[in-house]
Enzyme design. Sequence first.
Site, PDB file in Angstrom:
ATOM      1  N   TRP A 178       0.861  -1.175   0.000  1.00 26.63           N
ATOM      2  CA  TRP A 178       0.000   0.000   0.000  1.00 26.63           C
ATOM      3  C   TRP A 178       0.897   1.224   0.000  1.00 26.63           C
ATOM      4  O   TRP A 178       1.875   1.289   0.750  1.00 26.63           O
ATOM      5  CB  TRP A 178      -0.911   0.040   1.233  1.00 26.63           C
ATOM      6  CG  TRP A 178      -1.645   1.343   1.341  1.00 26.63           C
ATOM      7  CD1 TRP A 178      -2.765   1.713   0.664  1.00 26.63           C
ATOM      8  CD2 TRP A 178      -1.264   2.480   2.137  1.00 26.63           C
ATOM      9  NE1 TRP A 178      -3.119   3.006   0.988  1.00 26.63           N
ATOM     10  CE2 TRP A 178      -2.217   3.499   1.885  1.00 26.63           C
ATOM     11  CE3 TRP A 178      -0.216   2.743   3.020  1.00 26.63           C
ATOM     12  CZ2 TRP A 178      -2.151   4.746   2.494  1.00 26.63           C
ATOM     13  CZ3 TRP A 178      -0.152   3.985   3.636  1.00 26.63           C
ATOM     14  CH2 TRP A 178      -1.107   4.969   3.383  1.00 26.63           C
ATOM     15  N   GLU A 219      -3.105  -3.065  -2.354  1.00 26.11           N
ATOM     16  CA  GLU A 219      -4.218  -2.502  -1.593  1.00 26.11           C
ATOM     17  C   GLU A 219      -4.582  -1.102  -2.063  1.00 26.11           C
ATOM     18  O   GLU A 219      -3.746  -0.203  -2.055  1.00 26.11           O
ATOM     19  CB  GLU A 219      -3.838  -2.472  -0.099  1.00 26.11           C
ATOM     20  CG  GLU A 219      -4.853  -1.839   0.806  1.00 26.11           C
ATOM     21  CD  GLU A 219      -4.367  -1.775   2.243  1.00 26.11           C
ATOM     22  OE1 GLU A 219      -5.131  -1.277   3.093  1.00 26.11           O
ATOM     23  OE2 GLU A 219      -3.231  -2.204   2.529  1.00 26.11           O
ATOM     24  N   LYS A 221      -7.338   2.417  -2.103  1.00 28.20           N
ATOM     25  CA  LYS A 221      -7.941   3.284  -1.106  1.00 28.20           C
ATOM     26  C   LYS A 221      -8.707   4.396  -1.818  1.00 28.20           C
ATOM     27  O   LYS A 221      -8.354   4.766  -2.942  1.00 28.20           O
ATOM     28  CB  LYS A 221      -6.850   3.880  -0.210  1.00 28.20           C
ATOM     29  CG  LYS A 221      -7.337   4.469   1.103  1.00 28.20           C
ATOM     30  CD  LYS A 221      -6.157   4.788   2.015  1.00 28.20           C
ATOM     31  CE  LYS A 221      -6.628   5.239   3.381  1.00 28.20           C
ATOM     32  NZ  LYS A 221      -5.501   5.474   4.306  1.00 28.20           N
ATOM     33  N   ASP A 252      -9.536  -3.483   2.113  1.00 29.81           N
ATOM     34  CA  ASP A 252      -9.569  -2.959   3.478  1.00 29.81           C
ATOM     35  C   ASP A 252     -10.977  -2.445   3.746  1.00 29.81           C
ATOM     36  O   ASP A 252     -11.518  -1.647   2.973  1.00 29.81           O
ATOM     37  CB  ASP A 252      -8.542  -1.828   3.627  1.00 29.81           C
ATOM     38  CG  ASP A 252      -8.412  -1.335   5.057  1.00 29.81           C
ATOM     39  OD1 ASP A 252      -9.434  -0.886   5.618  1.00 29.81           O
ATOM     40  OD2 ASP A 252      -7.306  -1.363   5.608  1.00 29.81           O
ATOM     41  N   HIS A 255     -11.614   1.327   3.419  1.00 28.35           N
ATOM     42  CA  HIS A 255     -11.073   2.070   2.285  1.00 28.35           C
ATOM     43  C   HIS A 255     -12.086   2.339   1.177  1.00 28.35           C
ATOM     44  O   HIS A 255     -11.699   2.564   0.030  1.00 28.35           O
ATOM     45  CB  HIS A 255      -9.864   1.334   1.709  1.00 28.35           C
ATOM     46  CG  HIS A 255      -8.641   1.466   2.549  1.00 28.35           C
ATOM     47  ND1 HIS A 255      -7.385   1.080   2.128  1.00 28.35           N
ATOM     48  CD2 HIS A 255      -8.468   1.958   3.806  1.00 28.35           C
ATOM     49  CE1 HIS A 255      -6.497   1.310   3.074  1.00 28.35           C
ATOM     50  NE2 HIS A 255      -7.138   1.842   4.115  1.00 28.35           N
ATOM     51  N   HIS A 279      -8.030  -6.615   5.005  1.00 29.46           N
ATOM     52  CA  HIS A 279      -7.640  -5.892   6.206  1.00 29.46           C
ATOM     53  C   HIS A 279      -8.937  -5.458   6.862  1.00 29.46           C
ATOM     54  O   HIS A 279      -9.708  -4.689   6.273  1.00 29.46           O
ATOM     55  CB  HIS A 279      -6.775  -4.672   5.881  1.00 29.46           C
ATOM     56  CG  HIS A 279      -5.320  -4.978   5.824  1.00 29.46           C
ATOM     57  ND1 HIS A 279      -4.358  -4.013   5.593  1.00 29.46           N
ATOM     58  CD2 HIS A 279      -4.642  -6.143   5.988  1.00 29.46           C
ATOM     59  CE1 HIS A 279      -3.152  -4.576   5.611  1.00 29.46           C
ATOM     60  NE2 HIS A 279      -3.308  -5.873   5.852  1.00 29.46           N
ATOM     61  N   ASP A 287     -12.355   5.866   6.899  1.00 27.45           N
ATOM     62  CA  ASP A 287     -11.269   4.983   7.315  1.00 27.45           C
ATOM     63  C   ASP A 287     -10.637   5.451   8.619  1.00 27.45           C
ATOM     64  O   ASP A 287      -9.482   5.870   8.654  1.00 27.45           O
ATOM     65  CB  ASP A 287     -10.219   4.926   6.199  1.00 27.45           C
ATOM     66  CG  ASP A 287      -9.103   3.944   6.504  1.00 27.45           C
ATOM     67  OD1 ASP A 287      -9.383   2.921   7.132  1.00 27.45           O
ATOM     68  OD2 ASP A 287      -7.952   4.212   6.118  1.00 27.45           O
ATOM     69  N   ASP A 289     -10.231   3.487  11.263  1.00 26.40           N
ATOM     70  CA  ASP A 289      -9.505   2.366  11.865  1.00 26.40           C
ATOM     71  C   ASP A 289      -9.829   2.160  13.338  1.00 26.40           C
ATOM     72  O   ASP A 289      -8.946   2.014  14.177  1.00 26.40           O
ATOM     73  CB  ASP A 289      -7.991   2.536  11.670  1.00 26.40           C
ATOM     74  CG  ASP A 289      -7.572   2.257  10.236  1.00 26.40           C
ATOM     75  OD1 ASP A 289      -7.970   1.209   9.705  1.00 26.40           O
ATOM     76  OD2 ASP A 289      -6.860   3.087   9.639  1.00 26.40           O
ATOM     77  N   ASP A 319      -6.497  -4.434  10.868  1.00 29.97           N
ATOM     78  CA  ASP A 319      -5.797  -3.163  10.657  1.00 29.97           C
ATOM     79  C   ASP A 319      -6.560  -2.045  11.339  1.00 29.97           C
ATOM     80  O   ASP A 319      -7.386  -1.368  10.738  1.00 29.97           O
ATOM     81  CB  ASP A 319      -5.658  -2.885   9.158  1.00 29.97           C
ATOM     82  CG  ASP A 319      -4.838  -1.636   8.871  1.00 29.97           C
ATOM     83  OD1 ASP A 319      -4.271  -1.079   9.834  1.00 29.97           O
ATOM     84  OD2 ASP A 319      -4.764  -1.215   7.707  1.00 29.97           O
TER      85      ASP A 319
END
Length: 419
Positions: A178, A219, A221, A252, A255, A279, A287, A289, A319
């Site tokens: 990424w 990956e 995004k 992800d 993302h 992820h 995002d 997280d 993640d």
Amino acid sequence: MAKIDEAKEMYGKMGVDVDAALEKLKKVRVSMHCWQGDDVLGFDSTELTGGISTTGNYPGRASNPAELMSDIKEALSLIPGDHKLNLHASYAITKEKVDRDKLEPRHFKDWVDFAKENNLGLDFNPTFFSHPKAADNLTLSNPDKSIRDFWIEHGKASRKIAAYFGKELSITALNNIWVPDGYKDVPADKIGPRRRLKEALDEIFTENYDEKYMLDSIEGKVFGIGVESCTVGSHEFYMNYAAKNNKMCLLDTGHYHPTEVVSDKISTMLLFNEYLALHVSRPVRWDSDHVILFDDELKEIGKELVRCDALNRVFIGLDFFDASINRVAAWVIGMRNMEKAILYGSLMPHAALRKMQDNADFTELMVTLEELKTCPFGSVWDYYCEMQNVPQGKAWFDEIKKYEQDVLAKRQKKVLLAV
């Protein structure tokens, strides 16, 4: 009758074999991300960059390899099953300063030894952020060839390190790329940076490695902080690149646009790809997280992985990074919830449900799905934890509080005294 016997009987009436579901879960290795333990700082930088942000200042952050390994080991002792550890290149353990383009397998020997001691597999990620040569959020797409070349060498070194992990541990390592590349405002040229990224990836992937030891993923995004107007490595870019070059896409869960869900993408990706990588984080509006919860989307991901018969085709990694709560607890919460989601998906009569759908028995399908929601899932989960010799229910948090008092609080005291 014991709770687990009652649960087995109830699930049995729904056509579910509880013991078979537990055996399925035992074989799944979830990749626990090392960067939750130190707020993504790593050991070669003091500042987090690349459109990534962590908030909070909970006491006891790990600040060196020994502390991070201690915290990881504590978390693993409270998580059922055997798993993997996901490393970033910035966590190299070196006696001398080694820049990222010069990293070698030997700089990760301590992590391999740690993995062997704790029955772990290892995954890997080149670190294209928190570095002077990533200051403008342009790495593999940078118009400056010398900077591109530096990051290309880093990408090549990372693949070699991941292959070393796989060979040493006899567990396939995932090497995931990424990059934070993008532009804060509307760029005059988008195809140029994407062409440079494509050519850089082509060069990174020149050498072939035995897939028994290492597999590559890429990956995408939507955007990041500081690159709101254009992300060079978009989802469309990486899906096309992966399809053309036989690479794995990594999805992800944070993302995508707020109304998109990864659970809805899994079946399509598996239909056209041998492998898929995830992820798993929890986006709040985007995002952010957050630590993953046992919420509807996580359950849907678990169900999709099981009903697509894909648990041996999907690399599941976590993640998230939350510095506002106990970092070790965050690992335990997330890992246990990911396993709960897989178990939840395994405790469903997928063949019978599929038959109802194909026969247009949508009323019975709805009734059955609703009945499954009140089956005693918690009793089965507690039984699994007992089988794996880890605490049931909330009992694991007592150990976390003890660890905080005995280890994290003393660590924080040292930090305060040093200041």
